[in-house]
Design a protein around this motif. Structure first.
Motif, PDB file in Angstrom:
ATOM      1  N   ASN A  14      42.459  30.907  39.193  1.00  0.00           N
ATOM      2  CA  ASN A  14      41.070  30.481  39.341  1.00  0.00           C
ATOM      3  C   ASN A  14      40.716  30.196  40.797  1.00  0.00           C
ATOM      4  O   ASN A  14      39.630  30.531  41.258  1.00  0.00           O
ATOM      5  CB  ASN A  14      40.820  29.229  38.503  1.00  0.00           C
ATOM      6  N   ALA A  15      41.643  29.548  41.520  1.00  0.00           N
ATOM      7  CA  ALA A  15      41.362  29.181  42.911  1.00  0.00           C
ATOM      8  C   ALA A  15      41.180  30.410  43.802  1.00  0.00           C
ATOM      9  O   ALA A  15      40.400  30.379  44.752  1.00  0.00           O
ATOM     10  CB  ALA A  15      42.480  28.295  43.456  1.00  0.00           C
ATOM     11  N   PHE A  16      41.897  31.492  43.490  1.00  0.00           N
ATOM     12  CA  PHE A  16      41.830  32.700  44.314  1.00  0.00           C
ATOM     13  C   PHE A  16      41.041  33.815  43.628  1.00  0.00           C
ATOM     14  O   PHE A  16      41.177  34.988  44.000  1.00  0.00           O
ATOM     15  CB  PHE A  16      43.241  33.190  44.646  1.00  0.00           C
ATOM     16  N   ALA A  17      40.233  33.455  42.642  1.00  0.00           N
ATOM     17  CA  ALA A  17      39.483  34.462  41.892  1.00  0.00           C
ATOM     18  C   ALA A  17      38.511  35.214  42.792  1.00  0.00           C
ATOM     19  O   ALA A  17      37.829  34.624  43.638  1.00  0.00           O
ATOM     20  CB  ALA A  17      38.725  33.790  40.749  1.00  0.00           C
ATOM     21  N   LEU A  18      38.456  36.531  42.595  1.00  0.00           N
ATOM     22  CA  LEU A  18      37.552  37.388  43.355  1.00  0.00           C
ATOM     23  C   LEU A  18      36.369  37.865  42.519  1.00  0.00           C
ATOM     24  O   LEU A  18      35.420  38.428  43.060  1.00  0.00           O
ATOM     25  CB  LEU A  18      38.320  38.612  43.890  1.00  0.00           C
ATOM     26  N   LEU A  23      38.371  34.790  36.806  1.00  0.00           N
ATOM     27  CA  LEU A  23      38.093  33.422  36.353  1.00  0.00           C
ATOM     28  C   LEU A  23      38.372  33.285  34.855  1.00  0.00           C
ATOM     29  O   LEU A  23      38.919  32.272  34.410  1.00  0.00           O
ATOM     30  CB  LEU A  23      36.635  33.058  36.641  1.00  0.00           C
ATOM     31  N   ILE A  24      38.009  34.320  34.076  1.00  0.00           N
ATOM     32  CA  ILE A  24      38.248  34.270  32.641  1.00  0.00           C
ATOM     33  C   ILE A  24      39.746  34.275  32.350  1.00  0.00           C
ATOM     34  O   ILE A  24      40.229  33.513  31.490  1.00  0.00           O
ATOM     35  CB  ILE A  24      37.554  35.460  31.944  1.00  0.00           C
ATOM     36  N   ILE A  25      40.499  35.101  33.055  1.00  0.00           N
ATOM     37  CA  ILE A  25      41.955  35.145  32.866  1.00  0.00           C
ATOM     38  C   ILE A  25      42.576  33.792  33.213  1.00  0.00           C
ATOM     39  O   ILE A  25      43.441  33.278  32.502  1.00  0.00           O
ATOM     40  CB  ILE A  25      42.580  36.265  33.726  1.00  0.00           C
TER      41      ILE A  25
END
Length: 244
Positions: A14-18, A23-25
């Motif tokens: 989540n912190a490194f989501a692009l 974010l869902i994963i």
């Protein structure tokens, strides 16, 4: 420890989501951690605690959950001002309790006496029981655990037995009905909407429950809470219609 790993990996993703799929994963991985935690931690507390304070000790799980939500709201309030990466910091900070408290703490936790007896490690279970009870006089309790273990092993095909017609009402009510109706009340949505004020109410409710649950019993509190939720969910629409 598996739950802590799910929390850790989910927070990192989540912190490194692009993008939205990342974010869902990440949220799904956090859900794995929540699933393990919600099932294992209350069971662990119940099996370790003395019978006379078992309800209060089990409520510690709910209390710390509510405190965690409250603290997270304040952390979120502080990090959202750090544009444009504050939200990443907030999501990534979930790795700290997952690693330090859950995973590292799990390394030092002993197995519960029930679990050790079930696996045939009776003397080890006796030592753990002596430690958590603060006395060497645990023969009666360890014998009860051995008898319960033997009785459980004597049941052939326990899951099939659970699905028999005579047991279906309790299966439907206890395992399916109550959790389903708890979610259908939409309490999670209300919690997210109310933020800090709702979190404080949850903490207060958990403290009250801890102090009284072993005196009045869990069933009495369950019925009282159900009646309260019916009242607060039904009354506002009725009053609204009357005013119209």
């Amino acid at each position: 420890m598996v739950g802590a790993a799910g929390f850790f990996v989910g927070a990192i993703v989540n912190a490194f989501a692009l993008n939205i799929p990342m974010l869902i994963i990440g949220r799904c991985l956090l859900g794995v951690g929540i699933g393990f935690g919600n099932q294992v931690v209350p069971l662990y507390l119940l099996e370790m605690s003395p019978p006379n304070v078992r309800g209060a000790v089990n409520q510690l799980f709910q209390l710390t959950t509510c405190l965690g939500i409250l603290i997270a709201n304040f952390v979120n309030f502080g990090t959202e001002k750090l544009h444009p990466w504050g939200w990443r910091l907030f999501l990534g900070l979930a790795t700290v309790p997952a690693t330090v408290i859950m995973f590292v703490g799990g390394i030092f936790l002993p197995g519960t006496p029930n679990s050790l007896v079930e696996r045939g490690r009776i003397e080890e279970g006796r030592k753990v029981l002596q430690k958590v009870r603060g006395t060497r006089k645990v023969d009666a309790e360890i014998n009860d655990l051995i008898e319960a273990s033997n009785a459980a092993r004597a049941i052939k095909h326990p899951f099939t037995n659970l699905l028999k017609k005579k047991n279906r009402p309790w299966l439907v009510i206890g395992a399916l009905g109550i959790p389903a109706f708890q979610q259908l009340t939409d309490n999670n949505s209300i919690l997210l909407y109310m933020h800090q004020s709702s979190s404080r109410a949850l903490v207060i409710g958990a403290l009250i429950s801890m102090s009284l649950v072993d005196k009045f019993g869990r069933r009495a509190f369950f019925l009282e809470a159900g009646a309260e939720m019916i009242f607060v969910n039904v009354t506002p629409p009725i009053l609204f219609r009357i005013q119209q």
